[in-house]
Design a protein around this motif. Structure first.
Motif, PDB file in Angstrom:
ATOM      1  N   ALA A 129       2.921  16.141 -40.136  1.00  0.00           N
ATOM      2  CA  ALA A 129       3.779  15.348 -41.013  1.00  0.00           C
ATOM      3  C   ALA A 129       4.459  14.227 -40.241  1.00  0.00           C
ATOM      4  CB  ALA A 129       4.839  16.250 -41.662  1.00  0.00           C
ATOM      5  N   ARG A 130       4.876  14.543 -39.018  1.00  0.00           N
ATOM      6  CA  ARG A 130       5.510  13.516 -38.199  1.00  0.00           C
ATOM      7  C   ARG A 130       4.505  12.431 -37.824  1.00  0.00           C
ATOM      8  NH1 ARG A 130       9.134  14.500 -32.739  1.00  0.00           N
ATOM      9  NH2 ARG A 130       9.985  12.400 -32.641  1.00  0.00           N
ATOM     10  N   ARG A 180       3.998  10.171 -40.760  1.00  0.00           N
ATOM     11  CA  ARG A 180       5.128   9.258 -40.909  1.00  0.00           C
ATOM     12  C   ARG A 180       5.051   8.138 -39.877  1.00  0.00           C
ATOM     13  NH1 ARG A 180      10.849  10.488 -42.738  1.00  0.00           N
ATOM     14  NH2 ARG A 180      12.112   8.773 -41.988  1.00  0.00           N
ATOM     15  N   ILE A 238       4.162  20.565 -39.073  1.00  0.00           N
ATOM     16  CA  ILE A 238       5.311  19.717 -38.746  1.00  0.00           C
ATOM     17  C   ILE A 238       4.858  18.527 -37.923  1.00  0.00           C
ATOM     18  CG2 ILE A 238       7.468  19.604 -37.446  1.00  0.00           C
ATOM     19  CD1 ILE A 238       7.862  22.568 -38.133  1.00  0.00           C
ATOM     20  N   PRO A 280       8.321  18.154 -32.120  1.00  0.00           N
ATOM     21  CA  PRO A 280       8.699  17.762 -33.487  1.00  0.00           C
ATOM     22  C   PRO A 280       9.504  18.844 -34.188  1.00  0.00           C
ATOM     23  CG  PRO A 280       6.425  18.487 -33.448  1.00  0.00           C
ATOM     24  CD  PRO A 280       6.880  18.467 -32.008  1.00  0.00           C
ATOM     25  N   CYS A 325      12.663  18.040 -39.571  1.00  0.00           N
ATOM     26  CA  CYS A 325      13.311  16.744 -39.818  1.00  0.00           C
ATOM     27  C   CYS A 325      12.466  15.703 -39.085  1.00  0.00           C
ATOM     28  CB  CYS A 325      14.740  16.739 -39.282  1.00  0.00           C
ATOM     29  SG  CYS A 325      15.799  18.002 -39.999  1.00  0.00           S
ATOM     30  N   THR A 326      11.505  15.112 -39.773  1.00  0.00           N
ATOM     31  CA  THR A 326      10.439  14.368 -39.103  1.00  0.00           C
ATOM     32  C   THR A 326      10.917  13.159 -38.306  1.00  0.00           C
ATOM     33  OG1 THR A 326      10.003  13.208 -41.200  1.00  0.00           O
ATOM     34  CG2 THR A 326       8.655  15.147 -40.699  1.00  0.00           C
ATOM     35  N   GLU A 327      12.129  12.698 -38.552  1.00  0.00           N
ATOM     36  CA  GLU A 327      12.621  11.562 -37.780  1.00  0.00           C
ATOM     37  C   GLU A 327      13.238  11.989 -36.448  1.00  0.00           C
ATOM     38  OE1 GLU A 327      16.112  12.535 -40.604  1.00  0.00           O
ATOM     39  OE2 GLU A 327      13.933  12.826 -40.460  1.00  0.00           O
ATOM     40  N   ASN A 350      13.158  14.655 -32.915  1.00  0.00           N
ATOM     41  CA  ASN A 350      12.587  15.733 -32.116  1.00  0.00           C
ATOM     42  C   ASN A 350      13.681  16.784 -31.900  1.00  0.00           C
ATOM     43  OD1 ASN A 350      14.249  14.833 -29.973  1.00  0.00           O
ATOM     44  ND2 ASN A 350      12.605  13.616 -29.059  1.00  0.00           N
TER      45      ASN A 350
END
Length: 241
Positions: free
Chosen positions: A211-212, A215, A208, A34, A37-39, A41
């Motif tokens: 958070a991912r 989401r 991180i 991750p 930028c959580t969208e 990898n």
């Protein structure tokens, strides 16, 4: 244009080398890890950088915003991410160093912009994504102080007249993360800028990943709700029939 754009080609090259320095330390198993930028990898983040550089070349060669956005996530790395990135930086430098390009107006996704302003946005983006990559792979995440000072001191000028200002809460944030809340404690200039650009310098690598995961969980819940709603609607239709 003011001093924010002075020497912008050289500044872009220097910022790109800072990203490359971290990129060369990515280990095999980290590509699927991750990032802030959580969208994305790690591989997707690096591809964003490679493809982005190539898309800026596309703009100065007469391409438009629709093509820029359509190509935004297309794979541009192949089997050699480092070589692909280095080549994309070289192509960008050559394109923007050509006579007249910095004064040329390009059809940028956030609005019409001069070549020098578009490259300034790209340079700022490169600096922030250097931190993203460094934090994701556990590399040195202390950014060059001159680059930080340049962005922090010229933020409004860099994004002047465009449809989005990354540090503003009033913009759509289609292209930039929502600003983070300021930390009440004493912070460095880098940390303050990172928060303005939607990053949380306090968050660890585990944070991180968390958070991912949060989401992804929210996305999974939305999909489950859609499936449940669809099943209920189908049952109603069958019962009515």
């Amino acid at each position: 244009m003011g001093e924010a754009f002075d020497g912008i080609v050289d500044r872009f090259v220097f910022a790109s080398r800072e990203f490359e320095r971290r990129l060369r330390t990515v280990r095999g198993g980290q590509w699927v890890g991750p990032t802030p930028c959580t969208e994305w990898n790690v591989r997707q983040l690096v591809n964003h950088m490679v493809r982005g550089n190539l898309n800026y070349v596309l703009l100065v060669n007469g391409g438009g915003r629709e093509e820029f956005l359509r190509m935004r996530e297309v794979d541009a790395m192949g089997d050699d991410p480092v070589s692909a990135y280095v080549a994309s930086v070289r192509e960008s430098r050559e394109a923007f160093a050509a006579p007249g390009v910095l004064d040329q107006v390009v059809d940028y996704p956030m609005g019409q912009a001069s070549g020098r302003q578009a490259l300034a946005v790209r340079t700022a983006d490169t600096v922030i994504h250097t931190w993203d990559l460094a934090r994701a792979i556990g590399a040195e995440d202390l950014l060059d102080t001159d680059l930080i000072a340049w962005i922090d001191g010229h933020l409004e000028e860099i994004y002047a007249g465009l449809s989005e200002m990354p540090a503003s809460v009033d913009t759509s944030h289609r292209y930039f993360a929502v600003p983070e809340s300021a930390n009440a404690g004493a912070e460095t200039r880098q940390d303050r800028l990172l928060r303005l650009m939607g990053r949380n310098p306090d968050r660890s690598g585990d944070g991180i990943a968390s958070a991912r995961a949060d989401r992804q969980l929210l996305s999974d819940r939305h999909r489950l709700q859609d499936v449940t709603h669809g099943a209920e609607r189908l049952r109603e239709i069958r019962q009515g029939g």
